[in-house]
Design a protein around this motif. Structure first.
Motif, PDB file in Angstrom:
ATOM      1  N   GLY A 111      -0.721  -4.230  -2.816  1.00  0.00           N
ATOM      2  CA  GLY A 111      -0.047  -5.395  -2.266  1.00  0.00           C
ATOM      3  C   GLY A 111       0.561  -5.056  -0.930  1.00  0.00           C
ATOM      4  N   GLY A 112       1.269  -6.007  -0.362  1.00  0.00           N
ATOM      5  CA  GLY A 112       1.885  -5.759   0.931  1.00  0.00           C
ATOM      6  C   GLY A 112       2.685  -6.955   1.402  1.00  0.00           C
ATOM      7  N   CYS A 113       3.269  -6.787   2.574  1.00  0.00           N
ATOM      8  CA  CYS A 113       4.111  -7.829   3.160  1.00  0.00           C
ATOM      9  C   CYS A 113       3.241  -8.894   3.830  1.00  0.00           C
ATOM     10  CB  CYS A 113       5.074  -7.199   4.158  1.00  0.00           C
ATOM     11  SG  CYS A 113       4.211  -6.512   5.582  1.00  0.00           S
ATOM     12  N   LEU A 114       3.894  -9.834   4.456  1.00  0.00           N
ATOM     13  CA  LEU A 114       3.170 -10.960   5.063  1.00  0.00           C
ATOM     14  C   LEU A 114       2.357 -10.535   6.286  1.00  0.00           C
ATOM     15  CD1 LEU A 114       2.806 -14.028   4.751  1.00  0.00           C
ATOM     16  CD2 LEU A 114       4.831 -14.335   6.177  1.00  0.00           C
ATOM     17  N   CYS A 115       2.901  -9.657   7.108  1.00  0.00           N
ATOM     18  CA  CYS A 115       2.202  -9.302   8.349  1.00  0.00           C
ATOM     19  C   CYS A 115       1.210  -8.164   8.151  1.00  0.00           C
ATOM     20  CB  CYS A 115       3.209  -8.955   9.446  1.00  0.00           C
ATOM     21  SG  CYS A 115       3.978  -7.333   9.299  1.00  0.00           S
ATOM     22  N   GLY A 116       1.289  -7.483   7.013  1.00  0.00           N
ATOM     23  CA  GLY A 116       0.349  -6.409   6.737  1.00  0.00           C
ATOM     24  C   GLY A 116       0.805  -5.036   7.187  1.00  0.00           C
ATOM     25  N   ALA A 117       1.966  -4.955   7.822  1.00  0.00           N
ATOM     26  CA  ALA A 117       2.441  -3.653   8.288  1.00  0.00           C
ATOM     27  C   ALA A 117       2.800  -2.738   7.118  1.00  0.00           C
ATOM     28  CB  ALA A 117       3.653  -3.834   9.214  1.00  0.00           C
ATOM     29  N   VAL A 118       3.364  -3.309   6.070  1.00  0.00           N
ATOM     30  CA  VAL A 118       3.727  -2.524   4.887  1.00  0.00           C
ATOM     31  C   VAL A 118       2.713  -2.801   3.779  1.00  0.00           C
ATOM     32  CG1 VAL A 118       5.413  -2.236   3.021  1.00  0.00           C
ATOM     33  CG2 VAL A 118       6.190  -2.416   5.390  1.00  0.00           C
ATOM     34  N   ARG A 119       2.136  -1.733   3.247  1.00  0.00           N
ATOM     35  CA  ARG A 119       1.215  -1.827   2.114  1.00  0.00           C
ATOM     36  C   ARG A 119       1.707  -0.881   1.026  1.00  0.00           C
ATOM     37  NH1 ARG A 119      -2.000  -5.629   1.162  1.00  0.00           N
ATOM     38  NH2 ARG A 119      -3.494  -4.208   0.209  1.00  0.00           N
ATOM     39  N   TYR A 120       1.455  -1.257  -0.210  1.00  0.00           N
ATOM     40  CA  TYR A 120       1.845  -0.391  -1.324  1.00  0.00           C
ATOM     41  C   TYR A 120       0.777  -0.434  -2.402  1.00  0.00           C
ATOM     42  CZ  TYR A 120       3.187  -4.634  -3.849  1.00  0.00           C
ATOM     43  OH  TYR A 120       3.160  -5.853  -4.478  1.00  0.00           O
ATOM     44  N   ALA A 152       7.546   6.697  -9.779  1.00  0.00           N
ATOM     45  CA  ALA A 152       6.440   7.564  -9.362  1.00  0.00           C
ATOM     46  C   ALA A 152       5.120   6.802  -9.294  1.00  0.00           C
ATOM     47  CB  ALA A 152       6.306   8.741 -10.329  1.00  0.00           C
ATOM     48  N   ALA A 153       5.060   5.634  -9.936  1.00  0.00           N
ATOM     49  CA  ALA A 153       3.833   4.845  -9.944  1.00  0.00           C
ATOM     50  C   ALA A 153       3.728   3.936  -8.715  1.00  0.00           C
ATOM     51  CB  ALA A 153       3.745   4.002 -11.214  1.00  0.00           C
ATOM     52  N   VAL A 154       4.817   3.843  -7.945  1.00  0.00           N
ATOM     53  CA  VAL A 154       4.868   2.930  -6.799  1.00  0.00           C
ATOM     54  C   VAL A 154       4.833   3.749  -5.508  1.00  0.00           C
ATOM     55  CG1 VAL A 154       6.181   1.096  -5.658  1.00  0.00           C
ATOM     56  CG2 VAL A 154       6.278   1.331  -8.161  1.00  0.00           C
ATOM     57  N   THR A 155       3.820   3.523  -4.689  1.00  0.00           N
ATOM     58  CA  THR A 155       3.663   4.283  -3.447  1.00  0.00           C
ATOM     59  C   THR A 155       3.508   3.340  -2.262  1.00  0.00           C
ATOM     60  OG1 THR A 155       2.395   5.899  -4.738  1.00  0.00           O
ATOM     61  CG2 THR A 155       2.352   6.133  -2.346  1.00  0.00           C
ATOM     62  N   VAL A 156       4.322   3.540  -1.238  1.00  0.00           N
ATOM     63  CA  VAL A 156       4.103   2.809   0.015  1.00  0.00           C
ATOM     64  C   VAL A 156       2.979   3.531   0.746  1.00  0.00           C
ATOM     65  CG1 VAL A 156       5.113   2.123   2.229  1.00  0.00           C
ATOM     66  CG2 VAL A 156       6.457   1.935   0.131  1.00  0.00           C
ATOM     67  N   THR A 157       1.865   2.823   0.962  1.00  0.00           N
ATOM     68  CA  THR A 157       0.662   3.457   1.493  1.00  0.00           C
ATOM     69  C   THR A 157       0.468   3.211   2.988  1.00  0.00           C
ATOM     70  OG1 THR A 157      -0.614   1.519   0.806  1.00  0.00           O
ATOM     71  CG2 THR A 157      -0.557   3.393  -0.719  1.00  0.00           C
ATOM     72  N   ALA A 158       1.168   2.254   3.551  1.00  0.00           N
ATOM     73  CA  ALA A 158       1.083   2.002   4.994  1.00  0.00           C
ATOM     74  C   ALA A 158       2.408   1.452   5.474  1.00  0.00           C
ATOM     75  CB  ALA A 158      -0.037   1.019   5.307  1.00  0.00           C
ATOM     76  N   GLY A 159       2.797   1.857   6.667  1.00  0.00           N
ATOM     77  CA  GLY A 159       4.050   1.397   7.248  1.00  0.00           C
ATOM     78  C   GLY A 159       5.239   2.044   6.572  1.00  0.00           C
ATOM     79  N   GLU A 160       6.423   1.618   6.984  1.00  0.00           N
ATOM     80  CA  GLU A 160       7.658   2.113   6.389  1.00  0.00           C
ATOM     81  C   GLU A 160       8.563   0.938   6.113  1.00  0.00           C
ATOM     82  OE1 GLU A 160       9.931   5.344   8.135  1.00  0.00           O
ATOM     83  OE2 GLU A 160       8.068   6.203   8.912  1.00  0.00           O
ATOM     84  N   THR A 161       9.218   0.970   4.951  1.00  0.00           N
ATOM     85  CA  THR A 161      10.135  -0.118   4.623  1.00  0.00           C
ATOM     86  C   THR A 161      11.525   0.190   5.167  1.00  0.00           C
ATOM     87  OG1 THR A 161      10.642   0.910   2.504  1.00  0.00           O
ATOM     88  CG2 THR A 161       8.909  -0.780   2.510  1.00  0.00           C
TER      89      THR A 161
END
Ligand SMILES: [Zn+2]
Length: 144
Positions: A6-15, A49-58
């Motif tokens: 999943g991710g945010c609206l703009c796509g900068a953050v992915r998880y 541990a099951a949740v990983t931010v894969t792109a961007g930074e929150t």
């Protein structure tokens, strides 16, 4: 193992989240209403541990909820969408905002919490368990 993204609206953050959630439900607290745009916030809790931010930074926003618990919300610094939240005293669990999943269609709510803060026009699922505030420990609240 099931993997959801999943991710945010703009796509900068992915998880990504792996496995099945510990619990899923709707939160009707006033803070969630503000964040969700008026509705309840639908969330699924996983081991952190099951949740990983894969792109961007929150970015994180911390607030003390009515329960006294410190709620940490992780959001995209560009578009502002909240993707992850957790109890600051229990960082071993993280909840993802179901609406931010690429495919939220498999979500199954197991109940509603903080219904004491629900609005008269909210339609709470009456066929599911509900708690006026936080649910009792062990039932479907591993952090209580
Ligand atoms: Zn964004």
């Amino acid at each position: 193992m099931t993997k959801r993204e999943g991710g945010c609206l703009c796509g900068a953050v992915r998880y990504a989240v792996e496995g099945e959630p510990i619990v899923s439900g709707a939160c009707y607290c006033r803070d969630c209403q503000v964040v969700a745009g008026g509705a309840a916030a639908y969330g699924s809790m996983y081991p952190a541990a099951a949740v990983t931010v894969t792109a961007g930074e929150t970015c994180t926003f911390r607030v003390f909820a009515d329960s006294g618990a410190e709620v940490v919300r992780e959001f995209c610094p560009r578009c502002g969408v909240h993707v992850i939240s957790y109890n600051g005293s229990h960082p071993e669990f993280k909840s993802i905002k179901v609406g931010t999943l690429d495919d939220p269609s498999g979500f199954k709510s197991e109940g509603s919490i903080w219904t004491a803060s629900a609005q008269p026009w909210h339609r709470i699922e009456t066929d599911l368990p509900s708690a006026e505030k936080n649910p009792d420990p062990g039932i479907w609240n591993p952090t209580a």
